[in-house]
Design a protein around this motif. Sequence first.
Motif, PDB file in Angstrom:
ATOM      1  N   LEU A  79       0.666  -1.169   0.133  1.00  0.00           N
ATOM      2  CA  LEU A  79       0.191   0.212   0.231  1.00  0.00           C
ATOM      3  C   LEU A  79       1.088   0.904  -0.039  1.00  0.00           C
ATOM      4  CD1 LEU A  79      -2.416  -1.342   2.417  1.00  0.00           C
ATOM      5  CD2 LEU A  79      -2.748  -0.552  -0.158  1.00  0.00           C
ATOM      6  N   ALA A  80       2.281   1.047   0.035  1.00  0.00           N
ATOM      7  CA  ALA A  80       3.311   2.378  -0.105  1.00  0.00           C
ATOM      8  C   ALA A  80       3.027   2.660  -1.128  1.00  0.00           C
ATOM      9  CB  ALA A  80       4.063   1.880   0.823  1.00  0.00           C
ATOM     10  N   PHE A  81       3.452   1.826  -2.192  1.00  0.00           N
ATOM     11  CA  PHE A  81       3.702   2.426  -4.039  1.00  0.00           C
ATOM     12  C   PHE A  81       2.148   3.151  -4.003  1.00  0.00           C
ATOM     13  CE2 PHE A  81       6.285  -1.503  -3.238  1.00  0.00           C
ATOM     14  CZ  PHE A  81       7.277  -0.973  -3.852  1.00  0.00           C
ATOM     15  N   PRO A  82       0.714   2.806  -4.321  1.00  0.00           N
ATOM     16  CA  PRO A  82       0.347   3.518  -4.413  1.00  0.00           C
ATOM     17  C   PRO A  82      -0.076   5.342  -3.565  1.00  0.00           C
ATOM     18  CG  PRO A  82      -0.825   1.564  -4.360  1.00  0.00           C
ATOM     19  CD  PRO A  82       0.533   1.894  -3.545  1.00  0.00           C
ATOM     20  N   ALA A  83       0.442   5.005  -2.374  1.00  0.00           N
ATOM     21  CA  ALA A  83       0.679   6.310  -1.434  1.00  0.00           C
ATOM     22  C   ALA A  83       1.559   7.213  -2.014  1.00  0.00           C
ATOM     23  CB  ALA A  83       0.923   5.923   0.452  1.00  0.00           C
ATOM     24  N   LEU A  84       2.091   6.480  -2.070  1.00  0.00           N
ATOM     25  CA  LEU A  84       3.803   7.915  -2.954  1.00  0.00           C
ATOM     26  C   LEU A  84       3.279   7.921  -3.615  1.00  0.00           C
ATOM     27  CD1 LEU A  84       7.412   5.466  -2.133  1.00  0.00           C
ATOM     28  CD2 LEU A  84       6.328   7.586  -0.686  1.00  0.00           C
ATOM     29  N   GLY A  85       2.759   7.116  -5.267  1.00  0.00           N
ATOM     30  CA  GLY A  85       2.296   7.964  -6.338  1.00  0.00           C
ATOM     31  C   GLY A  85       1.670   8.919  -6.205  1.00  0.00           C
ATOM     32  N   THR A  86       0.146   8.567  -5.625  1.00  0.00           N
ATOM     33  CA  THR A  86      -0.943   9.509  -5.149  1.00  0.00           C
ATOM     34  C   THR A  86      -0.125  10.916  -4.863  1.00  0.00           C
ATOM     35  OG1 THR A  86      -2.441   8.411  -4.204  1.00  0.00           O
ATOM     36  CG2 THR A  86      -2.962   9.642  -3.531  1.00  0.00           C
ATOM     37  N   ALA A  87       1.370  10.726  -4.051  1.00  0.00           N
ATOM     38  CA  ALA A  87       1.456  12.205  -2.948  1.00  0.00           C
ATOM     39  C   ALA A  87       2.640  12.572  -4.113  1.00  0.00           C
ATOM     40  CB  ALA A  87       2.834  11.612  -1.984  1.00  0.00           C
ATOM     41  N   MET A  88       2.855  11.803  -5.174  1.00  0.00           N
ATOM     42  CA  MET A  88       3.786  12.716  -6.120  1.00  0.00           C
ATOM     43  C   MET A  88       3.479  12.988  -7.669  1.00  0.00           C
ATOM     44  SD  MET A  88       6.775  10.060  -5.767  1.00  0.00           S
ATOM     45  CE  MET A  88       9.007  11.435  -6.046  1.00  0.00           C
ATOM     46  N   SER A  89       2.278  12.095  -7.888  1.00  0.00           N
ATOM     47  CA  SER A  89       1.502  12.435  -9.231  1.00  0.00           C
ATOM     48  C   SER A  89       0.019  12.227  -8.949  1.00  0.00           C
ATOM     49  CB  SER A  89       1.900  11.321 -10.041  1.00  0.00           C
ATOM     50  OG  SER A  89       1.149  11.524 -11.564  1.00  0.00           O
ATOM     51  N   ALA A  90      -0.699  13.003 -10.372  1.00  0.00           N
ATOM     52  CA  ALA A  90      -2.192  13.294 -10.055  1.00  0.00           C
ATOM     53  C   ALA A  90      -2.361  12.188 -11.412  1.00  0.00           C
ATOM     54  CB  ALA A  90      -2.641  14.310 -11.084  1.00  0.00           C
ATOM     55  N   GLU A  91      -1.193  11.515 -11.770  1.00  0.00           N
ATOM     56  CA  GLU A  91      -2.094  10.363 -13.045  1.00  0.00           C
ATOM     57  C   GLU A  91      -2.496   9.412 -11.769  1.00  0.00           C
ATOM     58  OE1 GLU A  91       0.567   8.859 -14.889  1.00  0.00           O
ATOM     59  OE2 GLU A  91       0.924  10.838 -16.484  1.00  0.00           O
ATOM     60  N   VAL A  92      -2.113   9.338 -10.753  1.00  0.00           N
ATOM     61  CA  VAL A  92      -2.723   7.920  -9.739  1.00  0.00           C
ATOM     62  C   VAL A  92      -3.834   8.650  -8.616  1.00  0.00           C
ATOM     63  CG1 VAL A  92      -1.935   6.424  -8.242  1.00  0.00           C
ATOM     64  CG2 VAL A  92      -0.784   6.905  -9.926  1.00  0.00           C
ATOM     65  N   ASN A  93      -4.627   8.793  -8.677  1.00  0.00           N
ATOM     66  CA  ASN A  93      -5.107   9.451  -7.645  1.00  0.00           C
ATOM     67  C   ASN A  93      -6.169   8.653  -6.713  1.00  0.00           C
ATOM     68  OD1 ASN A  93      -7.197   8.363  -9.707  1.00  0.00           O
ATOM     69  ND2 ASN A  93      -8.101  10.418 -10.137  1.00  0.00           N
ATOM     70  N   TRP A  94      -5.586   7.683  -5.386  1.00  0.00           N
ATOM     71  CA  TRP A  94      -6.588   6.191  -5.016  1.00  0.00           C
ATOM     72  C   TRP A  94      -7.049   7.782  -3.939  1.00  0.00           C
ATOM     73  CZ3 TRP A  94      -4.333   1.813  -3.714  1.00  0.00           C
ATOM     74  CH2 TRP A  94      -4.384   0.616  -4.352  1.00  0.00           C
ATOM     75  N   GLY A  95      -8.251   7.181  -2.968  1.00  0.00           N
ATOM     76  CA  GLY A  95      -9.079   8.467  -1.724  1.00  0.00           C
ATOM     77  C   GLY A  95      -9.404   7.120  -0.502  1.00  0.00           C
ATOM     78  N   ALA A  96      -8.929   7.103   0.457  1.00  0.00           N
ATOM     79  CA  ALA A  96      -9.518   6.615   1.368  1.00  0.00           C
ATOM     80  C   ALA A  96     -10.288   5.178   1.066  1.00  0.00           C
ATOM     81  CB  ALA A  96     -10.183   7.472   2.496  1.00  0.00           C
ATOM     82  N   GLU A  97     -10.742   5.326   0.680  1.00  0.00           N
ATOM     83  CA  GLU A  97     -11.850   4.429   0.161  1.00  0.00           C
ATOM     84  C   GLU A  97     -11.556   3.436  -0.503  1.00  0.00           C
ATOM     85  OE1 GLU A  97     -12.563   6.759  -3.078  1.00  0.00           O
ATOM     86  OE2 GLU A  97     -12.929   7.436  -1.251  1.00  0.00           O
ATOM     87  N   ASP A  98      -9.683   3.622  -1.607  1.00  0.00           N
ATOM     88  CA  ASP A  98      -9.477   3.176  -2.304  1.00  0.00           C
ATOM     89  C   ASP A  98      -8.290   2.003  -1.172  1.00  0.00           C
ATOM     90  OD1 ASP A  98     -10.330   3.723  -4.619  1.00  0.00           O
ATOM     91  OD2 ASP A  98      -9.691   5.227  -4.551  1.00  0.00           O
ATOM     92  N   PHE A  99      -7.231   2.598  -0.511  1.00  0.00           N
ATOM     93  CA  PHE A  99      -6.687   2.238   0.395  1.00  0.00           C
ATOM     94  C   PHE A  99      -7.438   1.344   1.104  1.00  0.00           C
ATOM     95  CE2 PHE A  99      -3.980   5.486  -0.982  1.00  0.00           C
ATOM     96  CZ  PHE A  99      -3.015   5.261  -1.481  1.00  0.00           C
ATOM     97  N   ALA A 100      -8.980   1.346   2.009  1.00  0.00           N
ATOM     98  CA  ALA A 100      -9.642   0.305   2.394  1.00  0.00           C
ATOM     99  C   ALA A 100      -9.724  -0.589   1.651  1.00  0.00           C
ATOM    100  CB  ALA A 100     -10.880   1.334   3.586  1.00  0.00           C
ATOM    101  N   ALA A 101     -10.220  -0.786   0.667  1.00  0.00           N
ATOM    102  CA  ALA A 101     -10.762  -1.323  -0.412  1.00  0.00           C
ATOM    103  C   ALA A 101      -9.384  -2.743  -0.077  1.00  0.00           C
ATOM    104  CB  ALA A 101     -11.017  -1.172  -1.634  1.00  0.00           C
ATOM    105  N   MET A 102      -8.213  -1.871  -0.611  1.00  0.00           N
ATOM    106  CA  MET A 102      -7.101  -3.115  -0.685  1.00  0.00           C
ATOM    107  C   MET A 102      -6.765  -4.254   0.115  1.00  0.00           C
ATOM    108  SD  MET A 102      -5.435  -4.248  -3.177  1.00  0.00           S
ATOM    109  CE  MET A 102      -4.485  -3.901  -4.679  1.00  0.00           C
ATOM    110  N   ALA A 103      -6.130  -2.846   1.310  1.00  0.00           N
ATOM    111  CA  ALA A 103      -6.047  -3.024   2.683  1.00  0.00           C
ATOM    112  C   ALA A 103      -7.078  -4.888   3.174  1.00  0.00           C
ATOM    113  CB  ALA A 103      -6.236  -2.418   4.513  1.00  0.00           C
ATOM    114  N   LEU A 104      -8.252  -4.455   2.665  1.00  0.00           N
ATOM    115  CA  LEU A 104      -8.978  -5.568   2.979  1.00  0.00           C
ATOM    116  C   LEU A 104      -8.893  -6.501   1.952  1.00  0.00           C
ATOM    117  CD1 LEU A 104     -11.740  -6.625   4.796  1.00  0.00           C
ATOM    118  CD2 LEU A 104     -12.880  -5.731   2.665  1.00  0.00           C
ATOM    119  N   MET A 105      -8.831  -6.835   0.643  1.00  0.00           N
ATOM    120  CA  MET A 105      -8.615  -7.449   0.316  1.00  0.00           C
ATOM    121  C   MET A 105      -7.708  -8.187   0.247  1.00  0.00           C
ATOM    122  SD  MET A 105      -9.610  -5.871  -3.270  1.00  0.00           S
ATOM    123  CE  MET A 105      -8.927  -6.435  -4.825  1.00  0.00           C
ATOM    124  N   LEU A 106      -6.366  -7.512   0.400  1.00  0.00           N
ATOM    125  CA  LEU A 106      -4.629  -8.409   1.085  1.00  0.00           C
ATOM    126  C   LEU A 106      -5.131  -8.991   2.486  1.00  0.00           C
ATOM    127  CD1 LEU A 106      -2.744  -5.411   0.561  1.00  0.00           C
ATOM    128  CD2 LEU A 106      -2.502  -7.228  -1.087  1.00  0.00           C
TER     129      LEU A 106
END
Length: 74
Positions: free
Chosen positions: A3-30
């Motif tokens: 989950l750190a890779f999408p967080a870095l991508g969200t912070a560094m680029s506008a192309e990656v736009n994950w919200g809190a619900e995306d991180f929660a869904a991926m954490a649940l899936m993992l």
Amino acid sequence: MLLAFPALGTAMSAEVNWGAEDFAAMALMLGLLCAAIEAALHFLATPMWRIAGIGLGVLMFLTLWAHLAVGVFN
């Protein structure tokens, strides 16, 4: 760590736009994938069934991930 890779991508680029619900869904899936692997290793007796159970869990994870990635479930 996954989950750190999408967080870095969200912070560094506008192309990656994950919200809190995306991180929660991926954490649940993992978490569910890890639970499925643990259950397969604990409850299935033979190595063949364990591999099949783990493979099924990974296949279900990847299928759900692909469906969520293209917006099937909005």
